[in-house]
Design an enzyme around this catalytic site. Structure first.
Site, PDB file in Angstrom:
ATOM      1  N   THR A  93      51.420  55.148  35.034  1.00 49.63           N
ATOM      2  CA  THR A  93      51.845  55.181  33.625  1.00 49.63           C
ATOM      3  C   THR A  93      52.502  56.533  33.376  1.00 49.63           C
ATOM      4  O   THR A  93      52.085  57.535  33.962  1.00 49.63           O
ATOM      5  CB  THR A  93      50.586  55.052  32.733  1.00 49.63           C
ATOM      6  OG1 THR A  93      50.041  53.758  32.908  1.00 49.63           O
ATOM      7  CG2 THR A  93      50.914  55.266  31.263  1.00 49.63           C
TER       8      THR A  93
ATOM      9  N   ASP B 109      45.854  50.385  27.179  1.00 51.82           N
ATOM     10  CA  ASP B 109      45.704  51.436  26.171  1.00 51.82           C
ATOM     11  C   ASP B 109      47.019  51.917  25.573  1.00 51.82           C
ATOM     12  O   ASP B 109      47.030  52.470  24.463  1.00 51.82           O
ATOM     13  CB  ASP B 109      45.023  52.649  26.824  1.00 51.82           C
ATOM     14  CG  ASP B 109      45.815  53.165  28.024  1.00 51.82           C
ATOM     15  OD1 ASP B 109      45.940  52.401  29.013  1.00 51.82           O
ATOM     16  OD2 ASP B 109      46.332  54.300  27.973  1.00 51.82           O
TER      17      ASP B 109
ATOM     18  N   GLY C  50      45.700  56.013  33.214  1.00 50.10           N
ATOM     19  CA  GLY C  50      44.545  55.522  33.961  1.00 50.10           C
ATOM     20  C   GLY C  50      44.195  54.099  33.572  1.00 50.10           C
ATOM     21  O   GLY C  50      45.048  53.357  33.070  1.00 50.10           O
ATOM     22  N   HIS C  51      42.946  53.739  33.782  1.00 45.03           N
ATOM     23  CA  HIS C  51      42.495  52.357  33.569  1.00 45.03           C
ATOM     24  C   HIS C  51      42.398  52.059  32.069  1.00 45.03           C
ATOM     25  O   HIS C  51      41.511  52.561  31.373  1.00 45.03           O
ATOM     26  CB  HIS C  51      41.129  52.185  34.254  1.00 45.03           C
ATOM     27  CG  HIS C  51      40.612  50.801  34.179  1.00 45.03           C
ATOM     28  ND1 HIS C  51      39.357  50.501  33.697  1.00 45.03           N
ATOM     29  CD2 HIS C  51      41.179  49.611  34.508  1.00 45.03           C
ATOM     30  CE1 HIS C  51      39.168  49.199  33.759  1.00 45.03           C
ATOM     31  NE2 HIS C  51      40.253  48.636  34.245  1.00 45.03           N
TER      32      HIS C  51
HETATM   33  N1  GLY Z   1      47.071  52.895  31.440  1.00 48.35           N
HETATM   34  C1  GLY Z   1      47.891  51.774  31.547  1.00 48.35           C
HETATM   35  C2  GLY Z   1      47.212  50.499  31.411  1.00 48.35           C
HETATM   36  O1  GLY Z   1      46.038  50.366  31.773  1.00 48.35           O
HETATM   37  O2  GLY Z   1      47.828  49.545  30.958  1.00 48.35           O
END
Ligand code: GLY
Length: 294
Positions: free
Chosen positions: A166, A197, A218-219
């Site tokens: 990202t 996010d 990140g996640h």
């Molecule tokens: N941080 C990017 C996503 O999880 O979509």
């Protein structure tokens, strides 16, 4: 006010053979954003330019070169926020626009809304005169092969850790205005309709001229649950340094076994960054001097 820009190109286990491409990509984006600030352009112009450059660079999981979703299509999310007036704009599940960050800015500037998704976002892009592309133009061979392998071998969400590039940028301009922009293709093989996010204001990004600004990576599911960017900006508002706020924000991810990183900028132009992944690609420009870290 001394202008500053900091950008990131994702936090994950960036392998040795991709380090140079990430360094080159974040450096170029930071310098292009800086050039705008140097000529007394706005922080918003600067961050949108920096993020657009990384969307066009297939090194990153944003724009062309992004991960494919479970149906083999690139689905993009992007957002922007101005610290002046707390105005924000975002788009999600966009697959016919080359630079979704530009569309997110138009949502902020030309509509009464904050977030447009899918078909509505595409119609708005057309109305605004943005170039509409065929979805296949966003798909690279590298990502097609990754997707095919995941389909054949199976996939667990934790595998997103293999890549999360990202991209994001935070800037302070000569008038003391903060702005932030973010863009992503999300996680690999994600469900159709999955949104992370990035377009969630407060999770992916936040900017407040009275406190500071931050951009996450990140996640996405973990970042949303701890409201990462707003948490960091609130810490800046309480007087933590940019570096301490970044580190404390990333610590929030521990509680839920989440992973990722964040870049921060306070209203005096001090930068910070932190991550709990093996690597994070970061570049910043202060006084015309560029620093790159990975
Ligand atoms: N941080 C990017 C996503 O999880 O979509």
């Amino acid at each position: 006010m001394r202008p500053v820009i900091i950008v990131h190109g994702g936090a994950w286990a960036i392998p040795d053979d991709l380090v140079e491409a990430h360094k080159k990509g974040v450096r170029k984006a930071a310098l292009r954003g800086w050039r705008i600030l140097e000529e007394e352009g706005s922080a918003m112009d600067s961050v949108v330019e920096a993020v657009s450059i990384m969307e066009d660079d297939f090194t990153f999981d944003a724009g062309i070169g992004s991960f494919l979703n479970e149906e083999g299509r690139v689905d993009l999310d992007a957002s922007v926020m101005n610290g002046d007036g707390l105005k924000a704009g975002a788009v999600a599940s966009v697959y016919r626009v080359k630079n979704p960050v530009k569309l997110a800015r138009l949502v902020m500037e030309k509509t009464e809304h904050v977030l447009l998704v899918g078909e509505g976002a595409h119609r708005f892009a057309e109305k605004m005169g943005l170039e509409i592309i065929d979805p296949s133009e966003l798909v690279t061979e590298r990502e097609y092969l990754r997707w095919k392998e995941m389909k054949e071998k199976g996939y667990s969400p934790r595998q997103a850790f293999v890549k999360d590039s990202t991209v994001g940028a935070v800037a302070l301009d000569s008038k003391g205005r903060l702005a932030v922009a973010l863009s992503t293709g999300g996680t690999p093989n994600k469900m159709v309709g999955r949104v992370g996010d990035v377009p969630i204001i407060g999770s992916g990004l936040y900017a407040d001229n009275l406190k500071g600004a931050a951009a996450s990576t990140g996640h996405g599911e973990s970042i949303i649950r701890v409201v990462l960017a707003k948490s960091a900006v609130d810490m800046l508002g309480l007087g933590l340094s940019a570096q301490a706020a970044a580190e404390s924000a990333v610590d929030l991810l521990k509680r839920i076994d989440g992973y990722g990183g964040i870049i921060t900028l306070n209203r005096r132009g001090n930068v910070g960054y932190a991550y709990n992944t093996p690597r994070m690609a970061v570049a910043y420009v202060v006084n015309g001097e560029v620093e790159v870290s990975i």
